[in-house]
Design a protein around this motif. Structure first.
Motif, PDB file in Angstrom:
ATOM      1  N   GLU A 180       0.856  -1.193   0.000  1.00 24.93           N
ATOM      2  CA  GLU A 180       0.000   0.000   0.000  1.00 24.93           C
ATOM      3  C   GLU A 180       0.895   1.248   0.000  1.00 24.93           C
ATOM      4  N   ARG A 181       0.643   2.097  -0.951  1.00 29.84           N
ATOM      5  CA  ARG A 181       1.379   3.351  -1.144  1.00 29.84           C
ATOM      6  C   ARG A 181       1.423   4.194   0.140  1.00 29.84           C
TER       7      ARG A 181
ATOM      8  N   SER B 203     -10.075   5.642  -1.882  1.00 27.12           N
ATOM      9  CA  SER B 203     -11.510   5.984  -1.906  1.00 27.12           C
ATOM     10  C   SER B 203     -12.276   5.310  -0.778  1.00 27.12           C
ATOM     11  N   THR B 204     -11.714   4.236  -0.234  1.00 25.19           N
ATOM     12  CA  THR B 204     -12.494   3.407   0.683  1.00 25.19           C
ATOM     13  C   THR B 204     -12.930   4.150   1.943  1.00 25.19           C
TER      14      THR B 204
ATOM     15  N   LEU C  12     -23.413   2.374   1.342  1.00 18.69           N
ATOM     16  CA  LEU C  12     -24.642   1.656   0.965  1.00 18.69           C
ATOM     17  C   LEU C  12     -24.239   0.348   0.278  1.00 18.69           C
TER      18      LEU C  12
ATOM     19  N   GLU D 137     -13.701   9.235  -6.970  1.00 15.73           N
ATOM     20  CA  GLU D 137     -13.865   7.779  -7.117  1.00 15.73           C
ATOM     21  C   GLU D 137     -13.654   7.452  -8.592  1.00 15.73           C
TER      22      GLU D 137
ATOM     23  N   ILE E 101     -17.891  -0.881  -2.315  1.00 18.92           N
ATOM     24  CA  ILE E 101     -18.099  -1.487  -0.989  1.00 18.92           C
ATOM     25  C   ILE E 101     -19.085  -2.653  -1.154  1.00 18.92           C
ATOM     26  N   ALA E 102     -20.129  -2.394  -1.931  1.00 22.13           N
ATOM     27  CA  ALA E 102     -21.108  -3.448  -2.201  1.00 22.13           C
ATOM     28  C   ALA E 102     -20.472  -4.615  -2.954  1.00 22.13           C
TER      29      ALA E 102
END
Ligand SMILES: Cc1cc2nc3c(=O)[nH]c(=O)nc-3n(C[C@H](O)[C@H](O)[C@H](O)COP(=O)(O)OP(=O)(O)OC[C@H]3O[C@@H](n4cnc5c(N)ncnc54)[C@H](O)[C@@H]3O)c2cc1C
Length: 813
Positions: free
Chosen positions: A37-38, A45-46, A52, A321, A351-352
């Motif tokens: 991970e940078r 974005s997470t 939702l 995003e 996320i979904a």
């Protein structure tokens, strides 16, 4: 822990997708995984997602992935000990007009087809679930009780925890600066802390994925777009179990958060971000909020939830995003580099998707092929065109703007066109062609007669082109038509071992004499249909392969990847070298015979053959094959002679009533003749035996081919599903695909593709009938069938053979 110098798999990016991929790889027993991970986990974005979690998509398998996310989030907290904020509070979707209500009813039927509960509600029932909304403009609503919401960063951390527990190593503050490729395969990655030798790389770098891909020539067509939402202070009347709410006619969504509301939406005029590249140091960062841009959404929200008027605003979030040109995410092995996988471009439903997408990616890596049909999200759905940054930007903004607008049947994108055109483009436009676009190609969908504008007018009923397509259909059945099919993908497969290699990859017998043409599938290890195409033998050591426009990258990559090692063959894409005019209809031989230098009689030029003939001074490769069920030829010629050949055909055909015809007529004609379409009726999840294509497989010959073992095994057991044809007589009903199939009142499947058959004057749909104890023909044909269309059941007739056979029809006539 020391910095690793070697790993089996390196995942680039510690957002929810990278974490989920690591988690699922570990669960599959692949623990030699390093995630780099940078900056910090979730810092892309997470961390700022609204959270939702909806499930319903237009594809059955993508819906299954999202359903799996929900199942995973149900257990993740207990499994890892990390709180996730997950709750299944359900999802509500509103309709404010009749067309939207029809869309919602059709979505409810799609949900039922795919095994999701979705119930229709009256406005008053909806208000009971969402007491603080105004319902004065509501026509109705639908409720998905299993949808939910989560804290995105917590889900990602829980997945990371699970992956670490299984042996994966996570390294933060470690940007990947290069991905080394040797001989077309991944070799390793470089970071400021050192290099890691690895055999597989997974690019899960979110909105950085395009730049990361570029490091090794991999195209990841996505664009960062600003996405805003606000969070309110607690509002009276907002319970903790308030369902998520989507109000597409107002372009907005809501969810409960700490007794208040999250409210966001999709502006019709989205603002792209980072056109010059994502700035250094952009982590756990947000963009300046843009209240002017948000204002129209805000006023829509106020009208829906008047209590917002007095609610305090806790936070404004403007987060970038990554979005893609077709609104679907990007998954799978990149066609450019072996063992280079991508999971990116999640269009604000990452996320979904994360649970299912991470699992699918892990299974794809582990098995070396996709675990199921993932075509809607497959990275091989793109081509050269999508390497163009500007094109991607334009089309992506259009797709973003359409996120909540009506998803009309047969809807076409408008931006970034025309990109690729046939030499006949202007000529056909002058004759009223209304074009659609596929993989950048402009293709005539239908022709408007004089006095009618060649423009689609969308609706859920019969659309404005219905009558014109009927005329084209009739012209093909009764006379002769020309379809411009220049956009077909065309490959040459040549070399000393061409026959041996193609015989391994193709499931039909392609070891035929020079001059022959074979329709064949290419199967995966599971016996599923990866490609559906024709192969013409040009010479002992040379084949000409023709496949669907949209499958150019996919089929090329599939064939290339499956050439057995050590064989001397070359595969080249010759799409741009040839234009294709398909001359189809009972009078086609008379037309061709009048102008062709060469014998086109049935004896000299039978079905399943190709010949070179001369037309208007051009050498034309004529393929005797049909997808419309009529006598006809696909004429392939050098691009520069297409106009002359077209003129000659039209002149010779005049006395036979020749007409132009488009792709919507092809669709209707092929449905009547029972021809399957890859991507809907057939695909990687369906074997030729299930699809009724066993006749096109060289099972009786003892030649080994890819997928043979799986077919053999399947042929010894009852088939779990079988493709059948259904008709509905009532012309007021419109079948579009995804309608639920019922046999004797029990749900057994859904329609994969559907349309209107003008000759038989019926709605026609194909679909697999499923039964765990097998689907023998007598069981299949003895049932009483109904289809659920827009939430209502209608009687349907089942057919196991083509509805229309030109030879039989003419004998009867
Ligand atoms: C405002 C907003 C609201 C949203 N709401 C929802 C929602 O309600 N529901 C939903 O499902 N989705 C929602 N989303 C979408 C969701 O946030 C994303 O789809 C998801 O977080 C994407 O996850 P990812 O892992 O692909 O990307 P990211 O979370 O961006 O992770 C990518 C990671 O890669 C790292 N990286 C980049 N380059 C390198 C490199 N060279 N080396 C190492 N690491 C690198 C980055 O630092 C980053 O951490 C929303 C998004 C926004 C912006």
């Amino acid at each position: 822990m020391a910095f690793p110098t070697q790993a089996r798999i390196v995942i680039i990016g510690g957002g929810i997708i990278g974490c989920s991929t690591a988690y699922h790889l570990v669960r599959l027993g692949w623990s030699d995984v390093v995630l780099l991970e940078r900056a910090k986990l979730t810092s892309g974005s997470t961390w700022h997602a609204a959270g939702l979690v909806g499930q319903l998509r237009t594809s059955a398998n993508i819906t299954q992935l999202l359903k799996y996310s929900v199942e995973l989030y149900d257990r993740l907290e207990a499994e890892t000990g990390q709180a996730t904020g997950w709750k299944r509070n359900g999802g509500l979707r509103l309709a404010c007009n009749g067309e939207r209500m029809t869309e919602i009813k059709r979505q409810a039927t799609t949900a039922h087809s795919f095994g999701l509960e979705m119930e229709l509600l009256t406005p008053a029932e909806a208000k009971k679930l969402w007491p603080i909304m105004d319902i004065s403009d509501l026509v109705g609503a639908a409720f998905l009780p299993t949808d939910g919401q989560a804290n995105p960063a917590d889900i990602a951390q829980a997945l990371a925890k699970g992956a670490r527990a299984g042996g994966a190593q996570f390294i933060e503050d470690c940007p990947v600066t290069a991905v080394e490729v040797r001989n077309g395969e991944v070799f390793g990655v470089t970071t400021p802390q050192g290099a890691i030798r690895c055999s597989i790389v997974v690019n899960c770098a979110g909105q950085w994925a395009r730049e990361v891909g570029k490091l090794s020539g991999v195209s990841v067509p996505l664009q960062s777009v600003q996405h805003q939402y606000l969070v309110t202070e607690p509002i009276a009347g907002v319970p903790r179990n308030l369902p998520t709410l989507r109000d597409p006619d107002r372009l907005i969504y809501f969810k409960e958060e700490v007794g208040g509301l999250v409210m966001g939406g999709y502006e019709p005029n989205p603002i792209p971000w980072a056109l010059e590249g994502i700035p250094e140091g952009f982590h756990f960062a947000l963009l300046d909020s843009n209240s002017d841009h948000f204002e129209p959404l805000m006023s829509q929200a106020l009208a829906r939830v008047p209590a917002l008027e007095t609610a305090g605003i806790k936070r404004f979030i403007n987060g970038p995003e990554s979005f893609t040109p077709d609104g679907n995410f990007i998954l799978g092995e990149a066609p450019e580099v072996r063992n280079y996988f991508v999971g990116a471009g999640f269009n604000a439903f990452g996320i979904a998707s994360a649970g299912g997408a991470g699992r699918a990616l892990a299974e794809w890596i582990a098995a070396g092929e996709a675990p199921m049909d993932l075509w809607p999200v497959d990275i091989r759905r793109f081509a050269q065109l999508q390497r163009d940054r500007r094109w991607v930007l334009t089309r992506t903004l259009e797709a973003y703007g359409k996120h909540y607008t009506m998803a009309w049947p047969h809807e076409e994108y408008e931006s970034g066109r025309p990109a690729r055109v046939s030499p006949l483009y202007d000529r056909l436009m002058a004759q009223g062609a209304c074009f659609g676009s596929k993989l950048g190609w402009e293709r005539p969908n239908w022709f408007a007669p004089e006095g009618m504008e060649p423009r689609d007018i969308y609706s859920y009923g019969r659309q404005n082109w219905f009558g014109s397509v009927g005329e084209e259909h009739k012209a093909c059945r009764e006379r002769v038509v020309v379809f411009d099919q220049t956009s077909f993908a065309k490959f040459e497969f040549s070399g000393a071992h061409a026959e041996a290699a193609l015989s391994w990859i193709a499931s039909n017998d392609v070891a035929k004499p020079v001059g022959s043409l074979v329709y064949t599938q290419m199967l995966n290890k599971r016996g599923g249909i990866e490609c559906d195409l024709t192969v013409s033998r040009l010479a002992e050591d040379r084949y000409y392969i023709v496949t669907g426009t949209g499958f150019a990258t996919h089929d090329f990559a599939w064939i290339k990847a499956n050439i057995p090692g050590g064989l001397e063959v070359q595969l080249s894409d010759v799409t741009s070298a040839y234009a294709v005019l398909s001359l189809m209809g009972p009078r086609s031989r008379e037309v061709l015979g009048a102008i062709a230098g060469g014998d086109v009689s049935n004896a000299a030029f039978p079905f399943g053959a190709w010949r070179e003939i001369m037309i208007a001074g051009s050498a034309v490769r004529a393929l005797r094959v049909t997808y419309v069920g009529e006598l006809g030829w696909e004429l392939h010629m050098p691009v520069e002679t297409a106009l002359a050949v077209y003129e000659a055909l039209m002149a010779a055909g005049k006395k036979h009533g020749i007409a132009n015809a488009g792709y919507r007529a092809i669709e209707s004609l092929r449905l009547e003749k029972g021809y399957r379409a890859w991507g809907s009726d057939i695909g990687p999840d369906h074997t030729p035996l299930e699809a009724g294509l066993g006749w096109a497989v060289k099972m009786k010959r003892n030649t080994p081919f890819l997928g043979r073992e799986a077919l053999l095994a399947q042929s010894e057991k009852p088939l779990p599903k079988r493709l059948a044809c259904f008709t509905v007589d009532d012309p007021n009903i419109v079948l579009l695909g995804r309608e639920t199939i019922f046999r004797d009142g029990k749900q057994v499947g859904w329609l994969t593709g559907a349309g209107w058959g003008y000759t038989v004057a019926k709605n026609i749909g194909f679909g697999y009938v499923r039964n765990k104890d097998g689907v023998p023909i007598d069981w299949l044909t003895s049932g009483r069938y109904e289809l659920e269309v827009a939430n209502e059941r209608v009687p349907a007739a089942l057919h196991m053979s083509a509805l229309y056979d030109p030879a039989m029809a003419r004998i009867k006539a």
